[in-house]
Design a protein around this motif. Structure first.
Motif, short mmCIF file in Angstrom:
data_model
loop_
_atom_site.label_atom_id
_atom_site.label_comp_id
_atom_site.label_asym_id
_atom_site.label_seq_id
_atom_site.Cartn_x
_atom_site.Cartn_y
_atom_site.Cartn_z
N GLU A 200 3.67 -0.67 -1.94
CA GLU A 200 3.30 0.10 -0.75
C GLU A 200 2.82 -0.82 0.37
N GLU A 201 3.44 -2.00 0.47
CA GLU A 201 3.11 -2.97 1.50
C GLU A 201 4.38 -3.67 1.97
N ILE B 172 4.25 8.41 12.97
CA ILE B 172 4.80 7.51 13.98
C ILE B 172 3.81 6.44 14.42
N ASP B 173 2.52 6.74 14.36
CA ASP B 173 1.51 5.75 14.79
C ASP B 173 1.02 4.88 13.65
N THR B 174 1.77 4.83 12.55
CA THR B 174 1.40 3.95 11.43
C THR B 174 2.39 2.79 11.28
N ARG C 228 -6.10 6.06 9.43
CA ARG C 228 -4.77 6.66 9.32
C ARG C 228 -4.17 6.55 7.93
N GLY C 229 -4.98 6.15 6.97
CA GLY C 229 -4.47 5.91 5.63
C GLY C 229 -3.82 7.12 5.00
N ASN D 191 -1.96 -1.44 4.48
CA ASN D 191 -2.87 -0.39 4.03
C ASN D 191 -4.30 -0.62 4.51
N ASP D 192 -4.77 -1.86 4.49
CA ASP D 192 -6.13 -2.16 4.97
C ASP D 192 -6.28 -1.81 6.44
#
Length: 210
Positions: free
Chosen positions: A108-109, A74-76, A67-68, A59-60
């Motif tokens: 969420e990590e 696709i780029d995350t 992009r958060g 997330n950081d």
């Protein structure tokens, strides 16, 4: 197609003394993890599940990249890292243990070193949105798969599953619907455009076959 037929097709890849890989692709909420988990449970201990979601960027890092608000696009993902893991699993030595990351939805990590893969397991099952994509490192990942299936799931059912999942992990009903119908659906359109590259298209829900 019946659930038994799907499992038997996967079973044909679980050849003792060999290493094969099966990918399951599809849009968000298509039921990829549910089907993958059912296959691995049916074939245990001859199969292990290594989801693509372990390669979500932190997330950081997503915040630093701006992009958060597009997490899941696709780029995350670290597509190069995922492709490298699959290549390592294909080439795994008999004396080698490989550890893969797991995505924890409650946090969420991704959590490094969470999935243990030993060399004697003949089938690695992996699932994720972009396994059939033709950009970045995704084609390299696809080349590591003996088969890659695409899940076709009724859009209303897929949306219902997505909304329920988002709510289960803390989103209020309005936010859950917005994320599922707007953000996830934008990703779904890109994913659906790659479906023609699949070795098999599986329509969900499956006929239980019993």
């Amino acid at each position: 197609m019946t659930q038994d037929a799907v499992i038997e097709r996967a079973r044909a890849l679980a050849v003792p003394g060999q290493r094969h890989t099966l990918g399951i692709a599809g849009a968000p909420g298509a039921g990829k993890s549910t089907l993958a988990e059912a296959i691995v449970a049916a074939l245990a201990p001859a199969a292990v599940l290594v989801p693509m979601d372990g390669y979500h960027l932190a997330n950081d890092e997503l915040a630093a990249l701006g992009r958060g608000e597009r997490k899941g696009a696709i780029d995350t993902f670290d597509d190069a890292g995922y492709a490298a893991l699959l290549r390592r699993l294909v080439d795994q030595r008999r004396d080698e243990t490989v550890y893969a990351p797991r995505f924890d939805r409650s946090l969420e990590e991704s959590l490094a070193g969470s999935i243990r893969i030993t060399a004697e397991v003949p089938l690695v099952v992996t699932e994720g949105n972009y396994l059939l994509s033709d950009v970045g490192w995704w084609p390299v990942a696809r080349a590591c798969l003996d088969e890659c299936w695409y899940l076709d799931t009724d859009i209303d059912l897929r949306h219902a599953w997505l909304v329920a999942r988002h709510e289960a992990y803390g989103k209020d009903p309005q936010s859950a619907r917005h994320w599922a119908l707007v953000r996830d659906e934008a990703n779904a359109r890109l994913i659906q455009s790659s479906a023609h590259r699949a070795d098999l298209r599986v329509r969900l829900p499956l006929d239980p076959g019993r």
